[in-house]
Write a protein that holds these residues in place. Structure first.
Motif, PDB file in Angstrom:
ATOM      1  N   LEU A   1      78.726  53.826  37.017  1.00 36.25           N
ATOM      2  CA  LEU A   1      79.122  52.600  37.873  1.00 36.25           C
ATOM      3  C   LEU A   1      80.544  52.610  38.352  1.00 36.25           C
ATOM      4  O   LEU A   1      81.236  52.525  37.046  1.00 36.25           O
ATOM      5  CB  LEU A   1      78.692  51.174  37.557  1.00 36.25           C
ATOM      6  CG  LEU A   1      78.693  50.356  38.497  1.00 36.25           C
ATOM      7  CD1 LEU A   1      77.870  50.314  39.708  1.00 36.25           C
ATOM      8  CD2 LEU A   1      78.751  48.668  37.743  1.00 36.25           C
ATOM      9  N   ARG A   2      81.046  52.735  39.528  1.00 36.44           N
ATOM     10  CA  ARG A   2      82.484  52.324  39.673  1.00 36.44           C
ATOM     11  C   ARG A   2      82.694  51.397  40.824  1.00 36.44           C
ATOM     12  O   ARG A   2      81.721  51.127  41.708  1.00 36.44           O
ATOM     13  CB  ARG A   2      82.859  53.555  40.308  1.00 36.44           C
ATOM     14  CG  ARG A   2      82.977  54.842  38.993  1.00 36.44           C
ATOM     15  CD  ARG A   2      83.842  56.323  39.861  1.00 36.44           C
ATOM     16  NE  ARG A   2      84.842  55.821  39.972  1.00 36.44           N
ATOM     17  CZ  ARG A   2      85.597  56.846  40.661  1.00 36.44           C
ATOM     18  NH1 ARG A   2      85.002  58.029  41.399  1.00 36.44           N
ATOM     19  NH2 ARG A   2      86.784  56.755  41.007  1.00 36.44           N
ATOM     20  N   ILE A   3      83.342  50.282  40.509  1.00 36.12           N
ATOM     21  CA  ILE A   3      83.398  49.205  41.486  1.00 36.12           C
ATOM     22  C   ILE A   3      84.252  49.683  42.381  1.00 36.12           C
ATOM     23  O   ILE A   3      85.501  50.358  42.190  1.00 36.12           O
ATOM     24  CB  ILE A   3      84.088  48.021  40.826  1.00 36.12           C
ATOM     25  CG1 ILE A   3      83.477  47.821  39.262  1.00 36.12           C
ATOM     26  CG2 ILE A   3      84.421  46.928  41.511  1.00 36.12           C
ATOM     27  CD1 ILE A   3      81.785  47.204  39.605  1.00 36.12           C
ATOM     28  N   LEU A   4      84.183  48.826  43.804  1.00 32.18           N
ATOM     29  CA  LEU A   4      84.817  49.424  44.986  1.00 32.18           C
ATOM     30  C   LEU A   4      86.049  48.342  45.125  1.00 32.18           C
ATOM     31  O   LEU A   4      85.981  47.260  44.766  1.00 32.18           O
ATOM     32  CB  LEU A   4      83.971  49.062  46.050  1.00 32.18           C
ATOM     33  CG  LEU A   4      82.973  50.286  46.071  1.00 32.18           C
ATOM     34  CD1 LEU A   4      81.983  50.001  47.354  1.00 32.18           C
ATOM     35  CD2 LEU A   4      83.358  51.816  46.198  1.00 32.18           C
ATOM     36  N   PRO A   5      87.128  48.796  45.457  1.00 36.84           N
ATOM     37  CA  PRO A   5      87.367  49.913  46.229  1.00 36.84           C
ATOM     38  C   PRO A   5      87.733  50.984  45.133  1.00 36.84           C
ATOM     39  O   PRO A   5      88.351  50.924  44.035  1.00 36.84           O
ATOM     40  CB  PRO A   5      88.760  49.598  47.226  1.00 36.84           C
ATOM     41  CG  PRO A   5      89.467  48.682  46.554  1.00 36.84           C
ATOM     42  CD  PRO A   5      88.286  47.727  45.760  1.00 36.84           C
ATOM     43  N   LEU A   6      87.458  52.164  45.550  1.00 40.67           N
ATOM     44  CA  LEU A   6      87.752  53.314  44.713  1.00 40.67           C
ATOM     45  C   LEU A   6      89.107  53.635  44.534  1.00 40.67           C
ATOM     46  O   LEU A   6      89.679  53.809  45.778  1.00 40.67           O
ATOM     47  CB  LEU A   6      87.054  54.553  45.038  1.00 40.67           C
ATOM     48  CG  LEU A   6      85.429  54.557  44.891  1.00 40.67           C
ATOM     49  CD1 LEU A   6      84.635  55.760  45.479  1.00 40.67           C
ATOM     50  CD2 LEU A   6      84.927  54.240  43.456  1.00 40.67           C
ATOM     51  N   ARG A   7      89.834  53.719  43.585  1.00 40.06           N
ATOM     52  CA  ARG A   7      91.455  54.197  43.572  1.00 40.06           C
ATOM     53  C   ARG A   7      91.668  55.362  42.547  1.00 40.06           C
ATOM     54  O   ARG A   7      90.616  55.670  41.953  1.00 40.06           O
ATOM     55  CB  ARG A   7      92.050  53.072  42.795  1.00 40.06           C
ATOM     56  CG  ARG A   7      91.866  51.562  43.588  1.00 40.06           C
ATOM     57  CD  ARG A   7      92.989  51.448  44.429  1.00 40.06           C
ATOM     58  NE  ARG A   7      93.096  49.964  44.961  1.00 40.06           N
ATOM     59  CZ  ARG A   7      93.013  49.764  46.400  1.00 40.06           C
ATOM     60  NH1 ARG A   7      92.909  50.696  47.155  1.00 40.06           N
ATOM     61  NH2 ARG A   7      92.900  48.560  46.631  1.00 40.06           N
TER      62      ARG A   7
END
Length: 122
Positions: free
Chosen positions: A115-121
């Motif tokens: 899982l990656r939280i938005l926004p993607l950096r």
């Protein structure tokens, strides 16, 4: 949470997810089969859907635009049929429901979910 199933996944996913208590619609029942990914993303964002796909382009769009929504769930498996990977997808959806409602990119494969939280950096 309601899911918008991309054209690259079988319409069988809608029934499978409904049987698991998850609201879902296949894009073929909503829009044109030849719709570009940006159109699907815009529809999902504007209508409160999470996109379920086998296509990496949706994650790339989120990364390029630093988008906050819609959330995207990517299935990364050679066999993307609900009978093979569906239980793993449903389990991951249930575990990450809050994050997906708030904006996230979830990748599910046969070994794990990430899982990656938005926004993607970068």
């Amino acid at each position: 949470m309601k899911l918008l199933i991309d054209m690259n996944l079988s319409p069988r996913w809608a029934g499978f997810l409904a049987n698991a208590g998850i609201e879902a619609a296949h894009w073929s029942t909503i829009g044109a089969a030849n719709a570009v990914d940006e159109e699907i993303m815009t529809f999902a964002r504007d209508n409160g859907y999470v996109v379920l796909t086998h296509d990496l382009d949706f994650g790339a769009i989120l990364a390029a635009t630093h988008g906050l929504k819609p959330s995207v769930v990517q299935i990364r498996s050679e066999d993307v049929s609900p009978e093979v990977i569906g239980k793993l997808v449903v389990d991951a959806l249930r575990q990450t429901k809050i994050e997906l409602n708030n904006g996230a990119l979830l990748t599910v494969d046969t070994n794990r979910a990430r899982l990656r939280i938005l926004p993607l950096r970068q």
